[in-house]
Design a protein around this motif. Structure first.
Motif, PDB file in Angstrom:
ATOM      1  N   THR A 163       0.736   8.775  -5.140  1.00  0.00           N
ATOM      2  CA  THR A 163       2.060   8.999  -5.731  1.00  0.00           C
ATOM      3  C   THR A 163       3.087   7.981  -5.256  1.00  0.00           C
ATOM      4  OG1 THR A 163       2.533  10.614  -3.986  1.00  0.00           O
ATOM      5  CG2 THR A 163       1.631  11.453  -6.072  1.00  0.00           C
ATOM      6  N   THR A 164       3.042   7.614  -3.975  1.00  0.00           N
ATOM      7  CA  THR A 164       3.986   6.621  -3.442  1.00  0.00           C
ATOM      8  C   THR A 164       3.273   5.735  -2.433  1.00  0.00           C
ATOM      9  OG1 THR A 164       4.724   8.122  -1.682  1.00  0.00           O
ATOM     10  CG2 THR A 164       6.004   8.128  -3.736  1.00  0.00           C
ATOM     11  N   ILE A 165       3.847   4.548  -2.217  1.00  0.00           N
ATOM     12  CA  ILE A 165       3.330   3.613  -1.221  1.00  0.00           C
ATOM     13  C   ILE A 165       4.488   3.148  -0.350  1.00  0.00           C
ATOM     14  CG2 ILE A 165       2.290   1.345  -0.846  1.00  0.00           C
ATOM     15  CD1 ILE A 165       0.775   1.715  -3.467  1.00  0.00           C
ATOM     16  N   ASP A 166       4.380   3.334   0.956  1.00  0.00           N
ATOM     17  CA  ASP A 166       5.375   2.866   1.925  1.00  0.00           C
ATOM     18  C   ASP A 166       4.839   1.575   2.524  1.00  0.00           C
ATOM     19  OD1 ASP A 166       7.034   2.365   4.093  1.00  0.00           O
ATOM     20  OD2 ASP A 166       7.393   4.504   4.467  1.00  0.00           O
ATOM     21  N   GLN A 167       5.353   0.432   2.046  1.00  0.00           N
ATOM     22  CA  GLN A 167       4.831  -0.854   2.489  1.00  0.00           C
ATOM     23  C   GLN A 167       5.231  -1.164   3.925  1.00  0.00           C
ATOM     24  OE1 GLN A 167       5.145  -4.131  -0.360  1.00  0.00           O
ATOM     25  NE2 GLN A 167       5.746  -2.670  -1.949  1.00  0.00           N
ATOM     26  N   ASP A 168       6.374  -0.673   4.370  1.00  0.00           N
ATOM     27  CA  ASP A 168       6.797  -0.935   5.747  1.00  0.00           C
ATOM     28  C   ASP A 168       5.870  -0.256   6.751  1.00  0.00           C
ATOM     29  OD1 ASP A 168       8.964  -2.429   4.829  1.00  0.00           O
ATOM     30  OD2 ASP A 168      10.265  -0.659   4.691  1.00  0.00           O
ATOM     31  N   ARG A 169       5.507   0.988   6.460  1.00  0.00           N
ATOM     32  CA  ARG A 169       4.634   1.738   7.368  1.00  0.00           C
ATOM     33  C   ARG A 169       3.158   1.560   7.027  1.00  0.00           C
ATOM     34  NH1 ARG A 169       5.917   7.278   6.114  1.00  0.00           N
ATOM     35  NH2 ARG A 169       4.499   7.805   7.828  1.00  0.00           N
ATOM     36  N   LYS A 170       2.869   0.934   5.891  1.00  0.00           N
ATOM     37  CA  LYS A 170       1.500   0.785   5.391  1.00  0.00           C
ATOM     38  C   LYS A 170       0.821   2.153   5.261  1.00  0.00           C
ATOM     39  CE  LYS A 170       0.423  -3.981   6.697  1.00  0.00           C
ATOM     40  NZ  LYS A 170      -0.539  -4.874   7.362  1.00  0.00           N
ATOM     41  N   VAL A 171       1.462   2.980   4.460  1.00  0.00           N
ATOM     42  CA  VAL A 171       0.974   4.340   4.246  1.00  0.00           C
ATOM     43  C   VAL A 171       1.068   4.668   2.766  1.00  0.00           C
ATOM     44  CG1 VAL A 171       1.484   6.785   4.617  1.00  0.00           C
ATOM     45  CG2 VAL A 171       1.473   5.208   6.553  1.00  0.00           C
ATOM     46  N   ALA A 172       0.017   5.272   2.220  1.00  0.00           N
ATOM     47  CA  ALA A 172       0.023   5.745   0.837  1.00  0.00           C
ATOM     48  C   ALA A 172       0.007   7.268   0.841  1.00  0.00           C
ATOM     49  CB  ALA A 172      -1.193   5.217   0.079  1.00  0.00           C
ATOM     50  N   THR A 173       0.792   7.873  -0.033  1.00  0.00           N
ATOM     51  CA  THR A 173       0.806   9.328  -0.171  1.00  0.00           C
ATOM     52  C   THR A 173      -0.169   9.720  -1.274  1.00  0.00           C
ATOM     53  OG1 THR A 173       3.118   9.427   0.531  1.00  0.00           O
ATOM     54  CG2 THR A 173       2.227  11.357  -0.611  1.00  0.00           C
ATOM     55  N   PRO A 230      -4.007  15.295  -3.810  1.00  0.00           N
ATOM     56  CA  PRO A 230      -5.371  15.673  -4.214  1.00  0.00           C
ATOM     57  C   PRO A 230      -5.366  16.634  -5.387  1.00  0.00           C
ATOM     58  CG  PRO A 230      -4.716  16.905  -2.278  1.00  0.00           C
ATOM     59  CD  PRO A 230      -3.580  15.961  -2.582  1.00  0.00           C
ATOM     60  N   LEU A 231      -6.542  16.950  -5.896  1.00  0.00           N
ATOM     61  CA  LEU A 231      -6.628  17.879  -7.014  1.00  0.00           C
ATOM     62  C   LEU A 231      -6.065  19.244  -6.647  1.00  0.00           C
ATOM     63  CD1 LEU A 231     -10.150  17.119  -8.549  1.00  0.00           C
ATOM     64  CD2 LEU A 231      -7.913  16.441  -9.410  1.00  0.00           C
ATOM     65  N   VAL A 232      -6.303  19.676  -5.411  1.00  0.00           N
ATOM     66  CA  VAL A 232      -5.759  20.952  -4.933  1.00  0.00           C
ATOM     67  C   VAL A 232      -5.189  20.745  -3.541  1.00  0.00           C
ATOM     68  CG1 VAL A 232      -7.328  22.402  -6.277  1.00  0.00           C
ATOM     69  CG2 VAL A 232      -8.026  21.622  -4.026  1.00  0.00           C
ATOM     70  N   GLY A 233      -4.246  21.568  -3.176  1.00  0.00           N
ATOM     71  CA  GLY A 233      -3.684  21.493  -1.840  1.00  0.00           C
ATOM     72  C   GLY A 233      -2.484  20.573  -1.743  1.00  0.00           C
ATOM     73  N   GLU A 234      -1.984  20.445  -0.530  1.00  0.00           N
ATOM     74  CA  GLU A 234      -0.789  19.664  -0.266  1.00  0.00           C
ATOM     75  C   GLU A 234      -1.081  18.164  -0.240  1.00  0.00           C
ATOM     76  OE1 GLU A 234       2.267  20.890   0.087  1.00  0.00           O
ATOM     77  OE2 GLU A 234       1.581  22.952  -0.215  1.00  0.00           O
ATOM     78  N   ALA A 235      -0.076  17.372  -0.590  1.00  0.00           N
ATOM     79  CA  ALA A 235      -0.195  15.918  -0.501  1.00  0.00           C
ATOM     80  C   ALA A 235      -0.245  15.499   0.969  1.00  0.00           C
ATOM     81  CB  ALA A 235       0.976  15.253  -1.213  1.00  0.00           C
ATOM     82  N   TYR A 236      -0.865  14.370   1.234  1.00  0.00           N
ATOM     83  CA  TYR A 236      -0.959  13.895   2.610  1.00  0.00           C
ATOM     84  C   TYR A 236      -0.862  12.378   2.614  1.00  0.00           C
ATOM     85  CZ  TYR A 236      -5.820  13.171   1.128  1.00  0.00           C
ATOM     86  OH  TYR A 236      -6.952  12.792   0.441  1.00  0.00           O
ATOM     87  N   GLU A 237      -0.619  11.817   3.794  1.00  0.00           N
ATOM     88  CA  GLU A 237      -0.460  10.373   3.946  1.00  0.00           C
ATOM     89  C   GLU A 237      -1.776   9.741   4.381  1.00  0.00           C
ATOM     90  OE1 GLU A 237       2.776   9.666   6.608  1.00  0.00           O
ATOM     91  OE2 GLU A 237       4.276   9.837   4.995  1.00  0.00           O
ATOM     92  N   LEU A 238      -2.050   8.574   3.796  1.00  0.00           N
ATOM     93  CA  LEU A 238      -3.275   7.839   4.091  1.00  0.00           C
ATOM     94  C   LEU A 238      -2.893   6.426   4.552  1.00  0.00           C
ATOM     95  CD1 LEU A 238      -6.437   7.904   3.860  1.00  0.00           C
ATOM     96  CD2 LEU A 238      -6.137   6.860   1.611  1.00  0.00           C
ATOM     97  N   PRO A 239      -3.097   6.099   5.823  1.00  0.00           N
ATOM     98  CA  PRO A 239      -2.734   4.755   6.307  1.00  0.00           C
ATOM     99  C   PRO A 239      -3.745   3.705   5.825  1.00  0.00           C
ATOM    100  CG  PRO A 239      -3.730   6.042   8.064  1.00  0.00           C
ATOM    101  CD  PRO A 239      -3.588   6.974   6.888  1.00  0.00           C
ATOM    102  N   PHE A 240      -3.284   2.465   5.723  1.00  0.00           N
ATOM    103  CA  PHE A 240      -4.170   1.372   5.306  1.00  0.00           C
ATOM    104  C   PHE A 240      -3.743   0.082   5.988  1.00  0.00           C
ATOM    105  CE2 PHE A 240      -0.675   1.532   2.230  1.00  0.00           C
ATOM    106  CZ  PHE A 240      -0.238   0.215   2.218  1.00  0.00           C
ATOM    107  N   ASP A 241      -4.679  -0.844   6.077  1.00  0.00           N
ATOM    108  CA  ASP A 241      -4.388  -2.203   6.539  1.00  0.00           C
ATOM    109  C   ASP A 241      -4.303  -3.170   5.369  1.00  0.00           C
ATOM    110  OD1 ASP A 241      -4.434  -1.762   9.452  1.00  0.00           O
ATOM    111  OD2 ASP A 241      -6.540  -1.257   9.108  1.00  0.00           O
ATOM    112  N   TYR A 242      -5.174  -2.956   4.379  1.00  0.00           N
ATOM    113  CA  TYR A 242      -5.188  -3.782   3.171  1.00  0.00           C
ATOM    114  C   TYR A 242      -5.215  -2.858   1.960  1.00  0.00           C
ATOM    115  CZ  TYR A 242      -6.585  -7.245   6.626  1.00  0.00           C
ATOM    116  OH  TYR A 242      -6.631  -8.059   7.735  1.00  0.00           O
ATOM    117  N   LEU A 243      -4.564  -3.295   0.893  1.00  0.00           N
ATOM    118  CA  LEU A 243      -4.400  -2.434  -0.278  1.00  0.00           C
ATOM    119  C   LEU A 243      -4.803  -3.181  -1.540  1.00  0.00           C
ATOM    120  CD1 LEU A 243      -3.235   0.308  -1.345  1.00  0.00           C
ATOM    121  CD2 LEU A 243      -1.042  -0.857  -1.580  1.00  0.00           C
ATOM    122  N   VAL A 244      -5.576  -2.522  -2.395  1.00  0.00           N
ATOM    123  CA  VAL A 244      -5.979  -3.078  -3.685  1.00  0.00           C
ATOM    124  C   VAL A 244      -5.446  -2.163  -4.787  1.00  0.00           C
ATOM    125  CG1 VAL A 244      -7.901  -3.677  -5.199  1.00  0.00           C
ATOM    126  CG2 VAL A 244      -8.049  -4.151  -2.742  1.00  0.00           C
TER     127      VAL A 244
END
Length: 440
Positions: free
Chosen positions: A55-65, A68-82
Motif C-alpha cells: 500500500t505504501t513505501i517509505d523510502q527513507d526507512r526502506k520499509v514497505a507496508t 495481506p488478504l486477511v488480518g492487519e497490515a504490517y511493515e516489511l523492511p528491504f534493502d533493494y526494491l523492484v
C-alpha cells in the motif's frame, strides 16, 4: 546469487502469474485456463511469496507496508526494491462501461467471457422473443490492437463452431462489431498486415468501424459516435492499458503517463536501490535512440518485459556486489498475432529486413513463439498438449456460467423453509383465547 546471499520476497495479490498473450485462446477454449497461469510458490521455491498488496513505501526507512488478504497490515523492511506491478485496462468515463464492460487482462476475465458468450447462445436458442435474441447475439469489441483483434477472431471462431449444435441459432444470426478510434487495427505489425487483418475479419462477417469511439453503453445500449446504435449483452473492452494506479502512492518519480521513470539501467531515476521493468516502467529505448529516434521509449509488451527482467536481475546482483550496472538495449524482433484457428499475421525483423507473413504460416509462428515463451516446461508441455488434442478432438462448447455463483444452488437447498402461513381466523381465535386466559 550465491546460497544465503539474500532473501527474495515477492508480494502479489495473486499467487500466480498469467501469460496474457494466451488469454484470447483461453476465451475460445483452445487452451485450458489452468495452463496459462504459473503458480509462484512452485516456480520460485527459494523465494518468500506473500499474497497481499503493497500500500505504501517509505523510502527513507526502506520499509514497505503490506496489506495481506486477511488480518492487519504490517511493515516489511528491504534493502533493494523492484517495482513490477504491470498494467491495468485503460478506461474512460463512458456511461455504463463499468457495469456492462468485460476486460481481457486476467484469466478470470477470459473464463468469464467464454462462459458469457456460450450463455448468450443458450438464451437465444431457448427464446422466441426476437428482441432478446438480437441483444444476446450481438457482440461488441472496443479496441483494435493485439488484444481486441485476437479476441474477436478467437471468439468468432468459437461461436461459429458452437452454433452447429444449436437448433435455432446460426452464424448468420450473430453480429460481431469491432470498434477502434485509430485509423487501422493491429498497428504493431504494420499498415499492410493491419489492412489484411481488417479485410480478413470482414470476410468472416465482423463489422469493423475505425476512427470510431463509444459514447455510452447504459443497460447494453451501445451508442457509437458514428451514429450507430445497437443493443448488446456482450461489450468487451480492450482499448489499451495504463500503468497500475497504485504507483502514485509510492512516492516514485513518474513519467507523463504514470509510468515509473527509469534510466537505461532500469534503476529508478534518483535512486541506487530501486529498479522497475515491464509495463509499469518508462524505459528508454536505446536501440531506437541509437538509430536516430529521439525520446523513444520501450513499448509495453512481453518482448521487452521478458528481456528487461533478465537484465534487472543481473543489475540487482551487480549492485549488491559493487559492480557497475548495464544498460538495457533491444531491437524489435517483430510481432505475431493469431486471428482464430489457422489464421494469423506475423512481421519478423531479420537484420534491416522486415518479413511479412499471413495466414496459416503466420499462425504457426504465433503459436510457436508464444508456446516457447511460456514460462516453465510444465506449462509449455501442457499448452502444446492442448493444441495437439485440438487437432483431433472437437472444440468444447460447454458453458460453466454457474461457476461465478457456485453456492447458489446449495443455498437454495439448504436455506430454512419459511414458516407456514397462519389463517387470519386462527390468529383472531388465538388472540381471543389469550385475552380470556389473562382475565381469569
Amino acid at each position: 546469487m550465491r546460497y544465503g546471499e539474500a532473501t527474495v520476497t515477492v508480494v502479489d495479490p495473486r499467487s500466480y502469474m498469467t501469460y496474457q498473450p494466451f488469454l484470447p485462446e483461453t476465451a475460445a477454449g483452445s487452451i485450458s485456463p489452468r495452463h496459462v497461469v504459473v503458480p509462484l510458490r512452485r516456480v520460485l521455491p527459494r523465494a518468500e511469496v506473500l499474497t497481499g498488496r503493497v500500500t505504501t513505501i517509505d523510502q527513507d526507512r526502506k520499509v514497505a507496508t503490506v496489506a495481506p488478504l486477511v488480518g492487519e497490515a504490517y511493515e516489511l523492511p528491504f534493502d533493494y526494491l523492484v517495482i513490477a506491478l504491470g498494467a491495468v485496462s485503460r478506461t474512460f468515463p463512458i456511461p455504463g462501461l463499468a457495469e456492462q464492460g468485460i476486460g481481457m487482462k486476467g484469466v478470470e476475465e477470459a473464463i468469464g467471457l467464454r462462459n458469457h458468450v456460450l450463455e448468450q447462445l443458450d438464451k437465444a436458442d431457448s427464446t422466441t422473443d426476437e428482441e432478446v435474441r438480437r441483444k444476446a447475439l450481438t457482440f461488441v469489441f472496443v479496441g483494435g490492437g493485439f488484444a481486441g483483434a485476437e479476441t474477436v477472431g478467437e471468439v468468432e471462431d468459437m461461436a461459429r463452431d458452437a452454433a452447429k449444435y444449436y437448433t435455432n441459432v446460426s452464424r448468420e444470426d450473430m453480429r460481431f462489431i469491432l470498434v477502434d478510434v485509430a485509423d487501422k487495427i493491429l498497428p504493431e505489425v504494420g499498415p499492410k498486415l493491419g489492412q489484411y487483418g481488417k479485410e480478413h475479419l470482414e470476410s468472416r462477417g465482423v463489422e469493423v468501424y475505425l476512427k470510431t469511439g463509444m459514447d455510452s453503453c447504459v443497460d447494453g445500449r451501445v451508442v457509437l459516435n458514428n451514429g450507430l446504435e445497437v443493443d448488446s449483452h456482450t461489450i468487451v473492452w480492450t482499448a489499451g492499458v495504463k500503468p497500475n494506479p497504485a504507483l502514485a502512492r509510492y512516492g516514485l518519480p513518474l513519467g507523463p503517463r504514470g509510468h515509473v521513470d527509469t534510466a537505461a539501467t532500469l534503476q529508478v531515476q534518483g535512486t541506487d536501490y530501486i529498479w522497475a521493468a515491464g509495463d509499469n516502467a518508462q524505459v528508454p529505448d536505446m536501440a531506437a535512440r541509437k538509430a536516430g529516434v529521439e525520446n523513444a521509449w520501450c513499448p509495453p509488451n512481453a518482448q521487452h518485459a521478458l528481456r528487461q527482467a533478465r537484465l534487472l536481475g543481473d543489475n540487482v546482483v551487480s549492485a549488491m556486489r559493487g559492480f557497475p550496472q548495464r544498460e538495457y538495449s533491444h531491437a524489435n524482433k517483430g510481432a505475431v498475432a493469431g486471428l482464430g484457428l489457422h489464421k494469423g499475421v506475423a512481421m519478423v525483423v531479420v537484420g534491416k529486413t522486415k518479413i511479412r507473413l499471413r495466414g496459416r504460416l503466420a499462425w504457426y509462428m504465433h503459436r510457436g513463439y508464444h508456446g516457447l515463451a511460456m514460462p516453465t516446461w510444465n506449462r509449455k508441455i501442457r499448452v502444446f498438449a492442448d493444441w495437439t488434442l485440438g487437432m483431433f478432438l472437437k472444440r468444447e462448447v460447454v458453458s460453466l456460467g454457474a461457476i461465478e455463483t457456485p453456492r447458489e444452488e446449495f443455498y437454495e437447498a439448504a436455506k430454512p423453509a419459511p414458516a407456514p402461513a397462519v389463517p387470519k381466523e386462527a390468529e383472531v381465535t388465538a388472540a381471543s383465547g389469550g385475552e380470556k386466559a389473562k382475565a381469569s
